[in-house]
Motif scaffolding. Structure first.
Motif, PDB file in Angstrom:
ATOM      1  N   TYR A  77       7.297 -97.940  66.806  1.00 22.71           N
ATOM      2  CA  TYR A  77       6.962 -98.186  68.413  1.00 22.71           C
ATOM      3  C   TYR A  77       7.078 -96.552  68.976  1.00 22.71           C
ATOM      4  CZ  TYR A  77      12.030 -97.719  69.125  1.00 22.71           C
ATOM      5  OH  TYR A  77      13.125 -97.350  69.530  1.00 22.71           O
ATOM      6  N   ARG A 130       6.710 -93.390  67.974  1.00 18.34           N
ATOM      7  CA  ARG A 130       5.405 -92.357  67.536  1.00 18.34           C
ATOM      8  C   ARG A 130       4.191 -93.043  68.003  1.00 18.34           C
ATOM      9  NH1 ARG A 130       7.037 -93.758  62.462  1.00 18.34           N
ATOM     10  NH2 ARG A 130       5.302 -94.802  61.169  1.00 18.34           N
ATOM     11  N   GLY A 131       4.052 -94.091  67.998  1.00 17.41           N
ATOM     12  CA  GLY A 131       2.943 -94.958  68.448  1.00 17.41           C
ATOM     13  C   GLY A 131       1.628 -94.157  67.830  1.00 17.41           C
ATOM     14  N   ARG A 132       0.620 -93.664  68.514  1.00 18.31           N
ATOM     15  CA  ARG A 132      -0.364 -93.020  67.899  1.00 18.31           C
ATOM     16  C   ARG A 132      -0.269 -91.442  67.935  1.00 18.31           C
ATOM     17  NH1 ARG A 132      -5.635 -96.270  70.607  1.00 18.31           N
ATOM     18  NH2 ARG A 132      -4.999 -98.345  69.863  1.00 18.31           N
ATOM     19  N   THR A 169      -0.107 -87.937  66.767  1.00 17.20           N
ATOM     20  CA  THR A 169      -0.277 -86.913  65.488  1.00 17.20           C
ATOM     21  C   THR A 169       0.847 -85.725  65.451  1.00 17.20           C
ATOM     22  OG1 THR A 169      -1.991 -85.635  66.484  1.00 17.20           O
ATOM     23  CG2 THR A 169      -2.760 -87.737  65.413  1.00 17.20           C
ATOM     24  N   LYS A 218      -0.478 -82.826  67.635  1.00 19.53           N
ATOM     25  CA  LYS A 218      -0.095 -83.126  69.147  1.00 19.53           C
ATOM     26  C   LYS A 218       1.331 -82.621  69.380  1.00 19.53           C
ATOM     27  CE  LYS A 218      -3.820 -86.583  70.293  1.00 19.53           C
ATOM     28  NZ  LYS A 218      -3.974 -88.083  70.680  1.00 19.53           N
ATOM     29  N   THR A 248       1.166 -89.910  76.907  1.00 19.00           N
ATOM     30  CA  THR A 248       1.388 -89.149  75.596  1.00 19.00           C
ATOM     31  C   THR A 248       2.291 -88.247  75.914  1.00 19.00           C
ATOM     32  OG1 THR A 248      -1.085 -89.515  75.070  1.00 19.00           O
ATOM     33  CG2 THR A 248      -0.065 -87.789  74.229  1.00 19.00           C
TER      34      THR A 248
END
Length: 266
Positions: free
Chosen positions: A159, A161-163, A165, A168, A235
């Motif tokens: 939850y 780190r989510g999406r 990469t 990023k 983000t």
């Protein structure tokens, strides 16, 4: 020894003498065949043989040196392989935009610092060698770049780190180092070199740097976060949360400023 055996031994001795005499006769004939050039030819042969012996000695010496160097070469190969593994690990975790690290930060900082005018005569007579003033090492080193590895990112809860990469997150670490470098340049710049519109900010940064929570550490403010990779959006907030969780940054509040500290991961 009987008579027959004695006669056989004598015949063998006579045959050996005759063979030796025949060889001597052939050597005499060969020597007298070309009396004028025989000495020079033998000298040339002797020189050639001496040269060959010298080259052979050099070859033996070189072979010995190469043999002694083999263990050192093996150790060098082992060290190179270990270094190769380290570089491959760094390359796998390095952000793609690392090459532009200093470009972004130094542009605004350079504009804020006035160049010192050149004074005095530039002739050779006026040149003097002066001892450089001792510099304070504290706070002068470049900001650290503690990049995340794939394992570091995967250690964070899903939850959190989510999406995100790896590229990023590491690009954001690159941006944070640039913010801290820009602040460090303003803090250490002489006041007479600062432009009027930046003196107030420089003094404010120096006050923050002098506090007990920040002293000796690289830091940046929340107001410094303006990209190119790290921004104050969803983000960017997720990235900051991941970096706090992995021990790359610390956070404190001084006056009305939210201050982020670059810290060494434990």
């Amino acid at each position: 020894m009987d008579v027959k055996e004695a006669g056989t031994s004598l015949d063998s001795l006579i045959s050996a003498f005759n063979a030796r005499i025949a060889e001597l006769q052939q050597l005499v004939i060969a020597r007298n065949m070309y009396p004028a050039s025989s000495v020079s030819d033998l000298s040339a042969v002797d020189s050639a043989l001496s040269g060959m012996e010298l080259q052979l000695q050099k070859i033996r010496t070189r072979l010995r040196e190469e043999t002694e160097a083999i263990p050192k070469a093996k150790k060098l190969i082992e060290a190179s392989l270990q270094q190769q593994k380290k570089l491959q690990t760094l390359a796998a975790n390095m952000p793609l935009n690392l090459s532009g690290r200093m470009t972004y930060t130094t542009q605004d900082t350079i504009k804020c610092v006035q160049p010192e005018p050149c004074k005095g005569d530039l002739s050779f007579e006026s040149l003097k060698v002066e001892e450089p003033a001792p510099r304070e090492k504290k706070g002068r080193a470049s900001p650290p770049l503690w990049y995340l590895s794939a394992d570091d990112l995967n250690s964070c809860p899903a939850y959190m780190r989510g999406r995100l990469t790896l590229d990023k997150v590491n690009a954001a670490i690159n941006d944070m180092a640039m913010y801290a470098e820009a602040n460090s340049q303003l803090i250490t710049a002489p006041r007479k070199k600062l432009t009027e519109n930046i003196i107030e900010r420089a003094m404010e940064l120096r006050e923050i740097a002098a506090t007990e929570a920040v002293k000796g550490k690289h830091f940046f403010l929340e107001s410094d976060i303006k990209g190119p990779s790290l921004k104050l959006d969803n983000t960017g907030k997720a990235i900051l949360t991941v970096l706090r969780h992995t021990g790359r940054i610390g956070e404190t509040r001084i006056s009305h400023h939210r201050v982020f500290l670059l810290v060494r991961p434990q």
